[in-house]
Scaffold this motif. Structure first.
Motif, PDB file in Angstrom:
ATOM      1  N   TYR A  68      19.801 121.728  -0.876  1.00  7.12           N
ATOM      2  CA  TYR A  68      20.532 122.442   0.181  1.00  7.12           C
ATOM      3  C   TYR A  68      20.608 123.933  -0.103  1.00  7.12           C
ATOM      4  CZ  TYR A  68      25.122 123.501  -1.950  1.00  7.12           C
ATOM      5  OH  TYR A  68      26.132 124.024  -2.694  1.00  7.12           O
ATOM      6  N   VAL A 268      23.490 116.575   7.961  1.00  3.87           N
ATOM      7  CA  VAL A 268      22.907 117.718   8.684  1.00  3.87           C
ATOM      8  C   VAL A 268      22.802 118.923   7.754  1.00  3.87           C
ATOM      9  CG1 VAL A 268      23.306 119.396  10.522  1.00  3.87           C
ATOM     10  CG2 VAL A 268      23.636 116.950  10.961  1.00  3.87           C
ATOM     11  N   LYS A 272      19.097 120.156   7.219  1.00  2.00           N
ATOM     12  CA  LYS A 272      18.766 121.184   8.208  1.00  2.00           C
ATOM     13  C   LYS A 272      17.850 122.243   7.591  1.00  2.00           C
ATOM     14  CE  LYS A 272      20.813 124.515  11.423  1.00  2.00           C
ATOM     15  NZ  LYS A 272      22.070 125.141  11.903  1.00  2.00           N
ATOM     16  N   LYS A 274      15.915 125.554   6.705  1.00  2.00           N
ATOM     17  CA  LYS A 274      16.032 127.004   6.810  1.00  2.00           C
ATOM     18  C   LYS A 274      14.663 127.565   6.432  1.00  2.00           C
ATOM     19  CE  LYS A 274      20.872 126.769   5.268  1.00  2.00           C
ATOM     20  NZ  LYS A 274      20.850 125.370   4.784  1.00  2.00           N
TER      21      LYS A 274
END
Length: 590
Positions: A68, A268, A272, A274
């Motif tokens: 993350y 999420v 998600k 980036k």
């Protein structure tokens, strides 16, 4: 468990004679080997041992955080590329080397390039440093496991003797004010009850021993000893529990986490993408370092475990299967962790990013236990979670110590061949004594220092030299012929290119980036002083230094001119194995 009387069937030896036509008895001396080496009683014993070593605590605490932090789903692109072109080829190389030469990390170098034998000694010292701190983390988990056998978990409330006025319990309470000085009950249980780190002033004053942790570590090493003392006869059976239990627990925790309110927020946040992060060098460095430390080439473990395989075992398939299992476990762990972090963010009424700032041991011993404490059936989930942590840690400890045991016993068989139980006992005592500094009130500071420097750049540099020695000095064609002698087919061009160029470049990239981009070392708001960083570099150098020291020693004690000495020091010895007999053979392979 059976003793393997031959390393290859007759057909394999004939194949070796055909494929190794480049060898000459005039240039490559033969040495005889009496092959009474133990072998795995079942193929699954080996696979579970390798998986158990590769899948460790880092898969649970490090991969989700790194993922993350470096772009979520986008991070899977550099992670996959680094695995395909760097991690898996090195993993495959070590399995093949161990299986072909059937010896440990020290004595294997006389078959590859004798002047690089210092690599074997460096590997053993690094594995020793790892054992000094890694088992302490397992001891912490054992302390939590014992503390979980209560109807109300002790890190649920702020009403305990170790709590401070800053302790803030936001679960089940409305309008709780959470600020930068607030500590959760789980955080204070970890820092003030398990570690008692508040009684330490830092590395200059680590304080006394925590006798509870000493007892926990003693129990851990007792388990380790009785799992390793008879070799793969015992460890091959133990891993059926320690390597499979974590997957059962992971799936239970995943199902439970997915049913919690706010779980979707964590997923999420975890995945998600980036995409802009892919332009940052740091993301690619983290991907390379993560896959390297996750698969674990260079620690001598893969060499040791593969050395007990039958000569014709398909180590290529083993490398692919175990690497895939390792990577998929890391990915699965991310869902287990982030469904719970999403739940915590929902309960705190904050963003997931504010909850997901913890990494490393703090993720295992603060964040996740805090969430478990506020679930229905918290005692059950706490017990199985820390059972999983202990099992993950023990598997890696089995592998790390087996690497040392196999390397030293193969190097000095005349002294240790019939004294394995005593040698393992001595090694376990050394590891226990070396871990005592990590069991003090300031032991967590020592753990962080050893983790950063004991097995950081030094192990990467060691594997870099190993890859160079095998591919460039031993020769990629010679190594490919060895693989063909075992498997019946030679490695493809992809593997050869990776071994010769891409994998060494991959390792050099990690080394240079790590040295140029060093961050201040901080733990619990304690900034490590400059002198401790110097000590850390000395610890790291103390293992690597054996490589040039042995090179000098080998050159000095070898007779002849410098050119003759270099030729002798770089000339590999070949092992001739006569099939279906335990007799000695001195016949050169044509």
């Amino acid at each position: 468990m059976s003793h393997q009387d031959s390393s290859a069937p007759t057909g394999s030896l004939a194949s070796q004679g055909t494929t190794n036509a480049g060898y000459s008895s005039s240039t490559v001396p033969m040495i005889a080997q009496r092959d009474s080496r133990d072998s795995w009683s079942k193929k699954m014993d080996f696979l579970l041992s390798v998986i158990g070593f590769a899948v460790d605590l880092g898969n649970v605490w490090r991969f989700p955080y790194i993922c993350y932090q470096n772009g979520g789903g986008a991070f899977l692109i550099p992670y996959t590329l680094m695995a395909v072109f760097g991690g898996v080829p090195l993993f495959y190389m070590e399995l093949a080397l161990g299986q072909f030469h059937r010896t440990g990390a020290i004595s294997i170098w006389k078959h590859i390039c004798p002047i690089f034998k210092g690599i074997g000694f460096a590997i053993c010292i690094i594995s020793l440093y790892v054992s000094f701190y890694y088992n302490t983390i397992i001891a912490w988990a054992l302390y939590y496991f014992y503390s979980s056998f209560t109807s109300t978990l002790p890190w649920t409330s702020c009403d305990n003797v170790w709590n401070t006025p800053n302790c803030t319990n936001y679960f089940g309470t409305n309008n709780v004010s959470w600020n930068n000085y607030s500590h959760s009950p789980a955080e204070e249980f970890y820092t003030r009850n398990v570690l008692e780190i508040h009684k330490s002033s830092g590395l200059r004053g680590v304080g006394g021993l925590r006798w509870q942790l000493v007892l926990c570590l003693f129990l851990i090493f007792t388990i380790v000893y009785f799992s390793l003392w008879k070799g793969v006869k015992t460890s091959g059976k133990v891993v059926w529990v320690t390597a499979t239990l974590p997957y059962v627990v992971l799936f239970i925790l995943l199902i439970r986490g997915a049913t919690l309110p706010g779980a979707w927020r964590g997923v999420v946040f975890y995945l998600k993408p980036k995409w802009e992060k892919l332009l940052e060098t740091r993301v690619w460095v983290d991907a390379a370092a993560q896959i390297f430390f996750s698969l674990g080439p260079g620690f001598g473990v893969l060499l040791a475990l593969a050395s007990y395989n039958p000569f014709t075992n398909n180590c290529y398939r083993d490398a692919i299967v175990t690497s895939l299992v390792n990577c998929m476990t890391s990915f699965l762990s991310g869902f287990v962790i982030f469904t719970v972090l999403g739940y915590m963010a929902e309960m705190r009424n904050v963003e997931v990013e504010d909850v997901a700032k913890d990494k490393g041991p703090s993720l295992l011993f603060i964040t996740y236990p805090e969430a478990i404490a506020n679930m229905v059936g918290s005692t059950f989930f706490a017990i199985i979670f820390f059972m999983m942590v202990i099992a993950l840690g023990l598997d890696s400890t089995f592998g790390g110590l087996e690497a040392i045991i196999t390397a030293v016993m193969d190097e000095y068989p005349q002294y240790l061949f019939k004294r394995r139980e005593l040698f393992v006992l001595g090694l376990v005592i050394v590891c226990f004594m070396g871990s005592l500094s990590t069991l003090t009130h300031g032991g967590a500071y020592v753990v962080q220092l050893l983790e950063t420097f004991g097995a950081g750049c030094s192990i990467i540099a060691v594997v870099f030299l190993e890859a160079i020695a095998v591919s460039w000095f031993y020769g990629i064609q010679r190594f490919s012929n060895d693989v063909k002698a075992m498997l019946g087919f030679a490695p493809g061009i992809f593997w050869k290119v990776c071994w010769v160029a891409i994998s060494p470049a991959f390792l050099a990239y990690i080394i240079v980036s790590s040295l140029l981009d060093r961050h201040p070392l901080i733990l619990f708001d304690y900034k490590y002083p400059d002198w401790s960083i110097t000590v850390g570099f000395i610890v790291g150098a103390s293992s690597f230094i054996w490589i040039p020291v042995y090179m000098v020693y080998k050159l000095v004690w070898t007779p002849g001119s410098l050119k003759q000495r270099l030729a002798v020091c770089m000339r590999p010895e070949r092992t001739m194995r006569e099939p279906h007999t335990d007799s000695l053979s001195m016949t050169p392979v044509p």
